[in-house]
Structures are given as C-alpha cells and as structure tokens.
Enzyme design. Structure first.
Site, PDB file in Angstrom:
ATOM      1  N   MET A 292       0.831  -1.211   0.000  1.00 34.51           N
ATOM      2  CA  MET A 292       0.000   0.000   0.000  1.00 34.51           C
ATOM      3  C   MET A 292       0.862   1.256   0.000  1.00 34.51           C
ATOM      4  O   MET A 292       0.394   2.351   0.318  1.00 34.51           O
ATOM      5  CB  MET A 292      -0.988  -0.031   1.167  1.00 34.51           C
ATOM      6  CG  MET A 292      -2.017  -1.149   0.976  1.00 34.51           C
ATOM      7  SD  MET A 292      -3.194  -1.312   2.325  1.00 34.51           S
ATOM      8  CE  MET A 292      -4.233   0.114   2.011  1.00 34.51           C
ATOM      9  N   LYS A 293       2.120   1.091  -0.397  1.00 33.25           N
ATOM     10  CA  LYS A 293       2.989   2.256  -0.565  1.00 33.25           C
ATOM     11  C   LYS A 293       2.790   2.823  -1.965  1.00 33.25           C
ATOM     12  O   LYS A 293       2.198   2.174  -2.846  1.00 33.25           O
ATOM     13  CB  LYS A 293       4.443   1.837  -0.329  1.00 33.25           C
ATOM     14  CG  LYS A 293       4.718   1.438   1.131  1.00 33.25           C
ATOM     15  CD  LYS A 293       6.070   0.781   1.331  1.00 33.25           C
ATOM     16  CE  LYS A 293       6.240   0.368   2.795  1.00 33.25           C
ATOM     17  NZ  LYS A 293       7.378  -0.532   3.027  1.00 33.25           N
TER      18      LYS A 293
ATOM     19  N   GLU B 222       5.841  -0.996  13.863  1.00 35.63           N
ATOM     20  CA  GLU B 222       6.624  -1.947  13.060  1.00 35.63           C
ATOM     21  C   GLU B 222       7.560  -2.763  13.946  1.00 35.63           C
ATOM     22  O   GLU B 222       8.737  -2.944  13.636  1.00 35.63           O
ATOM     23  CB  GLU B 222       7.435  -1.184  11.998  1.00 35.63           C
ATOM     24  CG  GLU B 222       6.581  -0.314  11.100  1.00 35.63           C
ATOM     25  CD  GLU B 222       7.366   0.457  10.037  1.00 35.63           C
ATOM     26  OE1 GLU B 222       8.528   0.104   9.763  1.00 35.63           O
ATOM     27  OE2 GLU B 222       6.797   1.411   9.480  1.00 35.63           O
TER      28      GLU B 222
ATOM     29  N   TRP C  49       6.200  -6.529  12.840  1.00 36.58           N
ATOM     30  CA  TRP C  49       6.517  -6.344  11.411  1.00 36.58           C
ATOM     31  C   TRP C  49       6.776  -7.671  10.698  1.00 36.58           C
ATOM     32  O   TRP C  49       7.884  -7.943  10.216  1.00 36.58           O
ATOM     33  CB  TRP C  49       7.690  -5.370  11.256  1.00 36.58           C
ATOM     34  CG  TRP C  49       7.672  -4.659   9.933  1.00 36.58           C
ATOM     35  CD1 TRP C  49       8.656  -4.682   8.979  1.00 36.58           C
ATOM     36  CD2 TRP C  49       6.635  -3.800   9.407  1.00 36.58           C
ATOM     37  NE1 TRP C  49       8.281  -3.909   7.890  1.00 36.58           N
ATOM     38  CE2 TRP C  49       7.043  -3.369   8.130  1.00 36.58           C
ATOM     39  CE3 TRP C  49       5.395  -3.379   9.890  1.00 36.58           C
ATOM     40  CZ2 TRP C  49       6.268  -2.521   7.331  1.00 36.58           C
ATOM     41  CZ3 TRP C  49       4.608  -2.542   9.104  1.00 36.58           C
ATOM     42  CH2 TRP C  49       5.062  -2.129   7.846  1.00 36.58           C
TER      43      TRP C  49
ATOM     44  N   HIS D 132      -0.512   2.166   5.220  1.00 36.35           N
ATOM     45  CA  HIS D 132       0.925   2.495   5.330  1.00 36.35           C
ATOM     46  C   HIS D 132       1.519   2.442   3.937  1.00 36.35           C
ATOM     47  O   HIS D 132       1.477   1.384   3.323  1.00 36.35           O
ATOM     48  CB  HIS D 132       1.593   1.482   6.249  1.00 36.35           C
ATOM     49  CG  HIS D 132       3.076   1.605   6.302  1.00 36.35           C
ATOM     50  ND1 HIS D 132       3.718   2.559   7.056  1.00 36.35           N
ATOM     51  CD2 HIS D 132       4.075   0.900   5.699  1.00 36.35           C
ATOM     52  CE1 HIS D 132       5.034   2.423   6.938  1.00 36.35           C
ATOM     53  NE2 HIS D 132       5.275   1.426   6.110  1.00 36.35           N
TER      54      HIS D 132
ATOM     55  N   ASN E  86       5.840   9.364   6.165  1.00 40.10           N
ATOM     56  CA  ASN E  86       6.683   8.385   6.858  1.00 40.10           C
ATOM     57  C   ASN E  86       8.138   8.838   6.800  1.00 40.10           C
ATOM     58  O   ASN E  86       8.640   9.178   5.723  1.00 40.10           O
ATOM     59  CB  ASN E  86       6.510   7.041   6.123  1.00 40.10           C
ATOM     60  CG  ASN E  86       7.120   5.853   6.839  1.00 40.10           C
ATOM     61  OD1 ASN E  86       7.150   5.822   8.071  1.00 40.10           O
ATOM     62  ND2 ASN E  86       7.584   4.875   6.079  1.00 40.10           N
ATOM     63  N   GLU E  87       8.784   8.905   7.945  1.00 41.31           N
ATOM     64  CA  GLU E  87      10.245   9.132   8.016  1.00 41.31           C
ATOM     65  C   GLU E  87      10.699  10.450   7.391  1.00 41.31           C
ATOM     66  O   GLU E  87      11.629  10.477   6.587  1.00 41.31           O
ATOM     67  CB  GLU E  87      10.991   7.958   7.375  1.00 41.31           C
ATOM     68  CG  GLU E  87      10.660   6.628   8.014  1.00 41.31           C
ATOM     69  CD  GLU E  87      11.449   5.444   7.422  1.00 41.31           C
ATOM     70  OE1 GLU E  87      12.154   5.638   6.416  1.00 41.31           O
ATOM     71  OE2 GLU E  87      11.324   4.351   7.966  1.00 41.31           O
TER      72      GLU E  87
HETATM   73  C1  XIL Z   1      10.099  -2.373   4.565  1.00 39.18           C
HETATM   74  C2  XIL Z   1       9.500  -3.721   4.255  1.00 39.18           C
HETATM   75  O1  XIL Z   1       9.566  -4.545   5.382  1.00 39.18           O
HETATM   76  C3  XIL Z   1      10.245  -4.344   3.135  1.00 39.18           C
HETATM   77  O2  XIL Z   1       9.649  -5.564   2.768  1.00 39.18           O
HETATM   78  C4  XIL Z   1      10.246  -3.376   1.967  1.00 39.18           C
HETATM   79  O3  XIL Z   1      10.941  -3.893   0.937  1.00 39.18           O
HETATM   80  C5  XIL Z   1      10.856  -2.064   2.375  1.00 39.18           C
HETATM   81  O4  XIL Z   1      10.145  -1.557   3.436  1.00 39.18           O
HETATM   82  N1  XIL Z   1      10.248   1.555   7.720  1.00 39.18           N
HETATM   83  C6  XIL Z   1       8.997   1.478   7.187  1.00 39.18           C
HETATM   84  C7  XIL Z   1       8.576   0.245   6.494  1.00 39.18           C
HETATM   85  O5  XIL Z   1       8.200   2.392   7.370  1.00 39.18           O
HETATM   86  O6  XIL Z   1       7.693   0.508   5.443  1.00 39.18           O
HETATM   87  C8  XIL Z   1       9.746  -0.537   5.998  1.00 39.18           C
HETATM   88  O7  XIL Z   1       9.270  -1.752   5.502  1.00 39.18           O
HETATM   89  C9  XIL Z   1      10.749  -0.741   7.085  1.00 39.18           C
HETATM   90  C10 XIL Z   1      11.268   0.566   7.580  1.00 39.18           C
END
Ligand code: XIL
Length: 466
Positions: free
Chosen positions: A182-183, A375, A422, A216, A264-265
């Site tokens: 869902m990214k 996560e 996660w 997310h 996010n981030e």
């Molecule tokens: C990670 C997933 O676990 C992986 O499978 C994907 O390839 C990359 O992203 N922070 C986040 C998550 O917000 O979306 C990330 O998830 C891990 C770090």
C-alpha cells in the site's frame, strides 16, 4: 505386462493406450500400459462442529486411497488417526475435530505397492466458534480492561483462505498493515493510473474478517515510483500529482480503513528535515499539505473518523530526531491535522531501554495523541556474533518483547491504538542481511520461527499482557 506409473500433478485419469514393444523393436505386445492417476480431492461435505466428510474422485485401477488430514496446509502435523489412513471408497469421515478450526486434507491412490503423488489440497473449516484461547495474542489483548489492536504486517499473497498465515492471523491478530503493497511505489503506475489488486486484497481481507486495517504509507521517500522520481514538470505540477495520489488512495479506501500513515520518516538521522524529493519540490510546508489533502479526501468521501498518523524510526534513542519529530507533530496539531504517532520500534535485544521508549512515547501521550507501535521487531544478531538463535539470546529477546508490550499496555486507554509486529516468520523478516539497515547477517526478530512455531518471544508478548 508392464505397469508404468506416470506422475500426474493434478487430475485423475486412466490411459489405456498400447505402447509396449520389445527392446529390439521386434514383435509388439498388446499389453495395456496402466496409469494409476493421482486422485483429485473434492470439497468436503456434511461439515459439523467436530466432523466432516472428505471426498475425492475415483481413480480407476486404484485399490485403495490414503488420506491425510492436518491443521497445517503443509501437513507438518496430522490429526490423530489421519496420517495415511487407508480407505477403499471415495469418502472418509473425519471425526473428533474442534469447532471453528480450518483443516486440510489430501489423498493418494494405491494399487499394490504403487502409491501416487498427493492430490490437490482441500480446506475445510468446521462449524461453530473456537473457544476463546488466552494463549492467542489478540484474545488476551481483547480481554484487557483497556484493550488494543494487536497488529501484524502482511503481504497480499499470504491472505489466502486456509493458508497457515490466514489461520495464525485470524487466531492471533486484530489489525493488519501492508508490509509494502500500500505504498506509493506499488500502487501508482503513472499520473492518475493505479495498480490496486494487492492493496484491495489486503483491505478486503481485513474488512471481510473483522480485522482492523492500518494504511501504510501515503508519502515515503523510499517508495517513490520511477515516473514521479523522474517527473519533469514544474514543482507546482509535482505537488498536484502528490495531491492527486493522496486524494485517490484515501478516497478509494475511505470507510474501509481506520488510519493512514500520511508521511513516513520525514526526519533524517541528524534531526533535520530529510532532504526528500517532496521537500525539494514542495518546500517545508509539504508535510502539512499532505495531511490536509488526506483529511479533505476522507471528509469528502464521508469518512470523518479517519486517523492520520506520522510514523518514524529510532526516535527513542536519537534525541535530535525525536525533537524534530515532535516539532513536526506540534505543527500538525496546531492545524488539527494529526491523530497519532507511529513509533516503528525496529529494536534490538539491547536497545532502546525501557526509559528511552517511555520518554519518547510519553511526549505523544502528553499531546493527547494515539500511539501506534507500528513496526515492532527485535533483532538479536545486529553484531553478527551468533550463527543460530541461542537460548540466551532467545530469552533476552523474550524479555524485550515483554517489556515493550508492558509499556504499551500501561498507556492510558485514550492513547491506545495498536501494537503491530513487522511480519510473521523470522525467515521472511526484512531484517536479516537487510541492505537498508546494513544488517550484517542472519537474524531472528519476530514471534514465529521459520516453521511457524511459537518462539519465546511470543511468550514474552503474552506475559507483557499480564
Ligand atoms: C520495509 C519492508 O519490510 C520491506 O519488505 C520493503 O521492501 C521495504 O520496506 N520503515 C517502514 C517500512 O516504514 O515501510 C519498511 O518496511 C521498514 C522501515
């Protein structure tokens, strides 16, 4: 007469073709070549709380059939008495089962010493309700005076009815987050064009099974599709694309999902605004804009309860980062655009400390925001000093799981939302050898091992709910 067994992957059938000839190509024989076909299992019938009838299609030439019944779709266990149980007809009554449980069965045909491959696998769920078992995470969490969702990150291909993921998910978890589907990157295939299949599957699964869905993430620098990374229009046009994306995604799932990580981030590891394409093209106000667009889209679609989260990592140990995050959060609060904070918690068995986590989370509590431990996973080999999960490390991990669950459970009711792990199995975690994390080796960060067996970590989680 020669009998040749041909392994047929799927269906049953009998070939009565004459093929036989002598080695030297001389006189031919008229012996038939008989193929013992692999049986085809069909749906169960007469399903009750504690029994069902397994059915399969007859295989001509078969003298009998061997039936397996398991609670696991890879048949790692067998229901007592149903490990290669021999039957002569094409049905078997399977008895002594539990209510509300999914079972799997398969058959092989037998003739003399010949046994075929396994048939297709049939899933059947007994009627009735499973007794509430307090060794399941969500059952125990739901029984708390102030319950919260116990979440897990999922992938669409795990959500097939009857799969082992499906069974564990329905037993143990009350919320799901898409691990990546869902990214923006997987969903957005071009301006105004979308690939919804995986995201739809995840959302529908949640809705169909009464499981909360957390979205997310709408905007993340690590999930920008190529077409947008390479966008050649003006900055204003870029902003319009982001707006369109947020609007379309939030609108599609309005009323179907409870919450979104909008940005996010956005903070880098030095405590500055991360220099993402969004900051570069849209300026410092981009975060607020994104939240506003999400809120507007939800309201326009009639969902006035959508919860908007800001989500980030390592804020418990990195104080400049924590401070910057709370500057962003304060700013969003001023505009009434945020409902909660997601603390990712990609932790290790050593860090952060309880006090560091509490200090971090309590800043959001003091603002009256919802808290999502969003996560959670706990590394035990971040220094690459073990080659297998040792008992000592396993217990240290268990304590860390217990600690964070306790911290979460002690939050005031109004601040609770969900605690999300996660992923399911260690070997499918993003942690081992992760280049994103510079992880130096293998690791075992989750609640289930490679075979889906419960780890000490799982006990730690349960104990955290005491
Ligand atoms: C990670 C997933 O676990 C992986 O499978 C994907 O390839 C990359 O992203 N922070 C986040 C998550 O917000 O979306 C990330 O998830 C891990 C770090």
């Amino acid at each position: 007469m020669r009998i040749i067994k041909i392994k047929m992957g799927i269906a049953f059938f009998l070939v009565l073709t004459l093929l036989s000839c002598s080695k030297d190509g001389g006189s031919s024989s008229s012996d038939p070549v008989i193929v013992l076909g692999t049986p085809f299992a069909s749906n169960a019938s007469s399903i009750t709380d504690n029994s069902f009838t397994a059915n399969w299609v007859v295989v001509p030439e078969a003298e009998s059939y061997l039936i397996d019944v398991s609670t696991s779709n890879n048949f790692s266990n067998f229901v007592t008495g149903y490990n290669a149980l021999e039957k002569t007809g094409t049905t078997a009554e399977v008895m002594g089962l539990s209510p509300g449980v999914s079972y799997f069965y398969r058959v092989r045909a037998k003739q003399g010493n010949e046994v075929t491959n396994n048939s297709n696998i049939i899933t059947v769920t007994t009627t009735g309700n499973q007794p509430e078992d307090p060794t399941y995470l969500k059952v125990k969490a739901n029984a708390l005076p102030n319950p919260f969702y116990v979440g897990v990150a999922v992938k669409a291909n795990q959500l097939t009815d009857g799969s082992s993921y499906d069974a564990v998910l329905k037993n143990e978890f009350s919320s799901i987050t898409a691990e990546y589907e869902m990214k923006m990157n997987p969903i957005s295939t071009g301006s105004g064009s979308y690939s919804w299949d995986a995201a739809d599957k995840i959302v529908n699964y949640g809705n169909d099974n009464g499981i909360n869905v957390h979205g997310h993430a709408l905007v993340w620098h690590n999930a920008v599709p190529d077409w947008l990374s390479n966008f050649s229009g003006t900055d204003a046009e870029f902003a319009l694309e982001v707006k369109k994306y947020i609007t379309d995604v939030v609108t599609r799932y309005a009323g179907k999902i409870k919450s979104w990580d909008v940005v996010n981030e956005a903070v880098d590891d030095n405590g500055n605004m991360r220099s993402t394409i969004f900051l570069q093209k849209m300026g410092a106000n981009y975060i607020k804009d994104c939240y506003q667009w999400a809120r507007d889209a939800a309201n326009a679609a009639g969902d006035t309860n959508l919860l908007l989260f800001y989500n980030d990592y390592a804020t418990s140990t990195n104080i400049p980062k924590q401070n910057k995050m709370f500057t962003i959060v304060d700013d969003l609060m001023t505009s009434n655009l945020i409902d909660g904070v997601g603390f990712q918690m990609h932790n290790t068995y050593l860090s952060p400390t309880k006090e560091q986590i509490e200090t971090d989370i309590n800043r959001a509590v003091a603002l009256g925001l919802k808290i999502h431990v969003s996560e959670l996973d706990i590394q035990v080999n971040q220094n690459n000093d073990i080659t297998y999960l040792t008992e000592e490390r396993s217990l240290a991990q268990k304590e860390k799981y217990k600690e964070i669950v306790k911290i979460y459970n002690a939050l005031p009711d109004a601040n609770k939302y969900a605690l999300t792990v996660w992923g399911f199995k260690d070997n499918e975690s993003w942690i081992p050898y992760s280049t994103d994390l510079n992880h130096p080796g293998n690791d075992w960060p989750l609640l289930y091992d490679n075979k889906f067996e419960l780890k000490e970590a799982h006990t730690g989680f349960l104990e955290g709910l005491d």
